[in-house]
Design a protein around this motif. Sequence first.
Motif, PDB file in Angstrom:
ATOM      1  N   PRO A 118       0.772  -1.244   0.000  1.00  0.00           N
ATOM      2  CA  PRO A 118       0.000   0.000   0.000  1.00  0.00           C
ATOM      3  C   PRO A 118       0.807   1.301   0.000  1.00  0.00           C
ATOM      4  CG  PRO A 118       0.138  -0.857   2.220  1.00  0.00           C
ATOM      5  CD  PRO A 118       0.868  -1.829   1.332  1.00  0.00           C
ATOM      6  N   LEU A 119       2.058   1.291  -0.379  1.00  0.00           N
ATOM      7  CA  LEU A 119       2.866   2.502  -0.346  1.00  0.00           C
ATOM      8  C   LEU A 119       2.169   3.640  -1.096  1.00  0.00           C
ATOM      9  CD1 LEU A 119       5.550   3.671   0.637  1.00  0.00           C
ATOM     10  CD2 LEU A 119       6.535   3.053  -1.580  1.00  0.00           C
ATOM     11  N   GLY A 120       1.991   4.772  -0.409  1.00  0.00           N
ATOM     12  CA  GLY A 120       1.352   5.952  -1.001  1.00  0.00           C
ATOM     13  C   GLY A 120      -0.164   5.937  -0.953  1.00  0.00           C
ATOM     14  N   GLN A 121      -0.753   4.835  -0.544  1.00  0.00           N
ATOM     15  CA  GLN A 121      -2.215   4.741  -0.476  1.00  0.00           C
ATOM     16  C   GLN A 121      -2.715   5.157   0.911  1.00  0.00           C
ATOM     17  OE1 GLN A 121      -3.270   0.721  -1.476  1.00  0.00           O
ATOM     18  NE2 GLN A 121      -2.241   0.785  -3.447  1.00  0.00           N
ATOM     19  N   PRO A 122      -3.983   5.497   1.026  1.00  0.00           N
ATOM     20  CA  PRO A 122      -4.534   5.802   2.356  1.00  0.00           C
ATOM     21  C   PRO A 122      -4.498   4.559   3.252  1.00  0.00           C
ATOM     22  CG  PRO A 122      -6.032   6.526   0.607  1.00  0.00           C
ATOM     23  CD  PRO A 122      -4.953   5.720  -0.042  1.00  0.00           C
ATOM     24  N   PHE A 123      -4.246   4.784   4.526  1.00  0.00           N
ATOM     25  CA  PHE A 123      -4.212   3.691   5.494  1.00  0.00           C
ATOM     26  C   PHE A 123      -5.589   3.039   5.576  1.00  0.00           C
ATOM     27  CE2 PHE A 123      -4.925   2.247   9.893  1.00  0.00           C
ATOM     28  CZ  PHE A 123      -3.963   1.262   9.959  1.00  0.00           C
ATOM     29  N   GLY A 137       5.843  14.876   5.463  1.00  0.00           N
ATOM     30  CA  GLY A 137       6.689  15.344   4.357  1.00  0.00           C
ATOM     31  C   GLY A 137       5.801  15.713   3.181  1.00  0.00           C
ATOM     32  N   GLN A 138       6.007  15.103   2.043  1.00  0.00           N
ATOM     33  CA  GLN A 138       5.212  15.381   0.841  1.00  0.00           C
ATOM     34  C   GLN A 138       3.954  14.508   0.771  1.00  0.00           C
ATOM     35  OE1 GLN A 138       5.985  17.985  -0.383  1.00  0.00           O
ATOM     36  NE2 GLN A 138       7.937  18.078  -1.452  1.00  0.00           N
ATOM     37  N   ALA A 139       3.876  13.508   1.642  1.00  0.00           N
ATOM     38  CA  ALA A 139       2.746  12.567   1.601  1.00  0.00           C
ATOM     39  C   ALA A 139       1.501  13.173   2.240  1.00  0.00           C
ATOM     40  CB  ALA A 139       3.119  11.275   2.324  1.00  0.00           C
ATOM     41  N   ALA A 140       0.367  12.680   1.827  1.00  0.00           N
ATOM     42  CA  ALA A 140      -0.902  13.116   2.407  1.00  0.00           C
ATOM     43  C   ALA A 140      -1.043  12.534   3.812  1.00  0.00           C
ATOM     44  CB  ALA A 140      -2.061  12.649   1.528  1.00  0.00           C
ATOM     45  N   PRO A 141      -1.548  13.316   4.760  1.00  0.00           N
ATOM     46  CA  PRO A 141      -1.760  12.782   6.108  1.00  0.00           C
ATOM     47  C   PRO A 141      -2.670  11.545   6.068  1.00  0.00           C
ATOM     48  CG  PRO A 141      -2.075  15.154   6.084  1.00  0.00           C
ATOM     49  CD  PRO A 141      -1.944  14.710   4.653  1.00  0.00           C
ATOM     50  N   GLY A 142      -2.301  10.533   6.835  1.00  0.00           N
ATOM     51  CA  GLY A 142      -3.094   9.301   6.866  1.00  0.00           C
ATOM     52  C   GLY A 142      -2.731   8.313   5.781  1.00  0.00           C
ATOM     53  N   VAL A 144       0.097   5.816   3.705  1.00  0.00           N
ATOM     54  CA  VAL A 144       1.204   4.916   4.027  1.00  0.00           C
ATOM     55  C   VAL A 144       2.477   5.495   3.417  1.00  0.00           C
ATOM     56  CG1 VAL A 144       2.120   2.584   3.714  1.00  0.00           C
ATOM     57  CG2 VAL A 144      -0.328   2.914   4.147  1.00  0.00           C
ATOM     58  N   VAL A 145       3.489   5.762   4.285  1.00  0.00           N
ATOM     59  CA  VAL A 145       4.738   6.333   3.789  1.00  0.00           C
ATOM     60  C   VAL A 145       5.856   5.295   3.720  1.00  0.00           C
ATOM     61  CG1 VAL A 145       4.209   8.699   4.476  1.00  0.00           C
ATOM     62  CG2 VAL A 145       5.333   7.178   6.112  1.00  0.00           C
ATOM     63  N   GLN A 146       5.686   4.167   4.403  1.00  0.00           N
ATOM     64  CA  GLN A 146       6.691   3.106   4.340  1.00  0.00           C
ATOM     65  C   GLN A 146       6.007   1.766   4.599  1.00  0.00           C
ATOM     66  OE1 GLN A 146       9.920   3.617   7.101  1.00  0.00           O
ATOM     67  NE2 GLN A 146      11.057   1.859   6.311  1.00  0.00           N
ATOM     68  N   LEU A 159      -4.903 -12.703   4.393  1.00  0.00           N
ATOM     69  CA  LEU A 159      -4.040 -13.761   4.910  1.00  0.00           C
ATOM     70  C   LEU A 159      -3.067 -13.166   5.923  1.00  0.00           C
ATOM     71  CD1 LEU A 159      -3.721 -16.786   4.381  1.00  0.00           C
ATOM     72  CD2 LEU A 159      -2.094 -16.250   2.589  1.00  0.00           C
ATOM     73  N   ARG A 160      -2.535 -11.980   5.591  1.00  0.00           N
ATOM     74  CA  ARG A 160      -1.637 -11.273   6.501  1.00  0.00           C
ATOM     75  C   ARG A 160      -1.707  -9.787   6.173  1.00  0.00           C
ATOM     76  NH1 ARG A 160       4.687 -12.269   5.992  1.00  0.00           N
ATOM     77  NH2 ARG A 160       4.535 -10.594   4.476  1.00  0.00           N
ATOM     78  N   PRO A 161      -1.879  -8.920   7.204  1.00  0.00           N
ATOM     79  CA  PRO A 161      -1.918  -7.476   6.918  1.00  0.00           C
ATOM     80  C   PRO A 161      -0.521  -6.940   6.597  1.00  0.00           C
ATOM     81  CG  PRO A 161      -2.043  -7.833   9.283  1.00  0.00           C
ATOM     82  CD  PRO A 161      -2.075  -9.198   8.624  1.00  0.00           C
ATOM     83  N   ALA A 162      -0.469  -5.861   5.858  1.00  0.00           N
ATOM     84  CA  ALA A 162       0.796  -5.195   5.579  1.00  0.00           C
ATOM     85  C   ALA A 162       1.198  -4.396   6.817  1.00  0.00           C
ATOM     86  CB  ALA A 162       0.641  -4.260   4.380  1.00  0.00           C
ATOM     87  N   LEU A 163       2.474  -4.485   7.198  1.00  0.00           N
ATOM     88  CA  LEU A 163       2.998  -3.692   8.321  1.00  0.00           C
ATOM     89  C   LEU A 163       3.503  -2.373   7.759  1.00  0.00           C
ATOM     90  CD1 LEU A 163       4.974  -6.433  10.297  1.00  0.00           C
ATOM     91  CD2 LEU A 163       2.634  -5.661  10.645  1.00  0.00           C
ATOM     92  N   VAL A 164       2.899  -1.258   8.233  1.00  0.00           N
ATOM     93  CA  VAL A 164       3.167   0.032   7.588  1.00  0.00           C
ATOM     94  C   VAL A 164       3.448   1.138   8.584  1.00  0.00           C
ATOM     95  CG1 VAL A 164       1.716  -0.575   5.603  1.00  0.00           C
ATOM     96  CG2 VAL A 164       0.709   0.657   7.532  1.00  0.00           C
ATOM     97  N   VAL A 165       4.064   2.211   8.053  1.00  0.00           N
ATOM     98  CA  VAL A 165       4.228   3.463   8.762  1.00  0.00           C
ATOM     99  C   VAL A 165       3.280   4.454   8.092  1.00  0.00           C
ATOM    100  CG1 VAL A 165       5.827   5.342   9.328  1.00  0.00           C
ATOM    101  CG2 VAL A 165       6.639   2.956   9.324  1.00  0.00           C
ATOM    102  N   VAL A 166       2.526   5.177   8.916  1.00  0.00           N
ATOM    103  CA  VAL A 166       1.483   6.069   8.406  1.00  0.00           C
ATOM    104  C   VAL A 166       1.885   7.528   8.648  1.00  0.00           C
ATOM    105  CG1 VAL A 166      -0.967   6.675   8.585  1.00  0.00           C
ATOM    106  CG2 VAL A 166      -0.239   4.320   8.904  1.00  0.00           C
ATOM    107  N   ALA A 167       1.599   8.404   7.673  1.00  0.00           N
ATOM    108  CA  ALA A 167       1.871   9.836   7.812  1.00  0.00           C
ATOM    109  C   ALA A 167       0.937  10.432   8.859  1.00  0.00           C
ATOM    110  CB  ALA A 167       1.680  10.533   6.463  1.00  0.00           C
ATOM    111  N   ARG A 168       1.537  11.177   9.791  1.00  0.00           N
ATOM    112  CA  ARG A 168       0.775  11.828  10.873  1.00  0.00           C
ATOM    113  C   ARG A 168      -0.164  12.896  10.323  1.00  0.00           C
ATOM    114  NH1 ARG A 168       5.534  12.393  13.682  1.00  0.00           N
ATOM    115  NH2 ARG A 168       5.612  10.782  15.256  1.00  0.00           N
ATOM    116  N   HIS A 169      -1.260  13.066  11.033  1.00  0.00           N
ATOM    117  CA  HIS A 169      -2.149  14.209  10.770  1.00  0.00           C
ATOM    118  C   HIS A 169      -1.618  15.366  11.605  1.00  0.00           C
ATOM    119  CE1 HIS A 169      -5.387  12.172   8.570  1.00  0.00           C
ATOM    120  NE2 HIS A 169      -5.132  11.122   9.341  1.00  0.00           N
ATOM    121  N   ASP A 170      -1.450  16.522  11.012  1.00  0.00           N
ATOM    122  CA  ASP A 170      -0.947  17.675  11.787  1.00  0.00           C
ATOM    123  C   ASP A 170      -2.027  18.352  12.575  1.00  0.00           C
ATOM    124  OD1 ASP A 170       1.678  17.302  11.080  1.00  0.00           O
ATOM    125  OD2 ASP A 170       1.478  18.512   9.261  1.00  0.00           O
TER     126      ASP A 170
END
Length: 170
Positions: A118-123, A137-142, A144-146, A159-170
């Motif tokens: 889901p890189l770049g997609q909404p969480f 950074g340049q990503a939209a809040p909420g 997936v940035v990594q 089967l298994r969820p993706a483990l992700v880092v999400v862009a914070r909402h300011d």
Amino acid sequence: MTHNETPSPGHDDEPVLESQLRDEIEALRAEIEQLRMDSLRERADLENQRKRVARDIESARKFANERLLGELLPVFDSLDAGLAAANGHDGPLKEGLDLTYRQLLKVAGDHGLAVVDPLGQPFDPELHQAISQADPGQAAPGSVVQVFQKGYRLNERLLRPALVVVARHD
């Protein structure tokens, strides 16, 4: 009436006999109706059972490989890590690793496995597991940035969820 005349049999009994025959006919009609209803009920039960068995067979067919494909997920992870480590180092080893990865994905995909990357997609909490938050950074809040680990679905079942880092909402 003379001595030789005999009364006709059943003249007095005819209304009683007719009434008994009507009652018997009604009882038989009721029994036939009950048997017809029982037959319809049995037919409906058989049809429902047939549909249930067909659904069970379809489900078993769709998810028969779930255990095997689930056990292959660490292999996909290892190939992902190998390709990430080889990034920028073109050569036959990287090409072979990439070819193996794509072939394995195709075989698994033919059996219903789909990658959740889901890189770049909404969480989406239905498909992703957030393990951290980061500055957008340049990503939209909420969004997936990594992606630490890709997720997988088998025939639309997670089967298994993706483990992700999400862009914070300011």
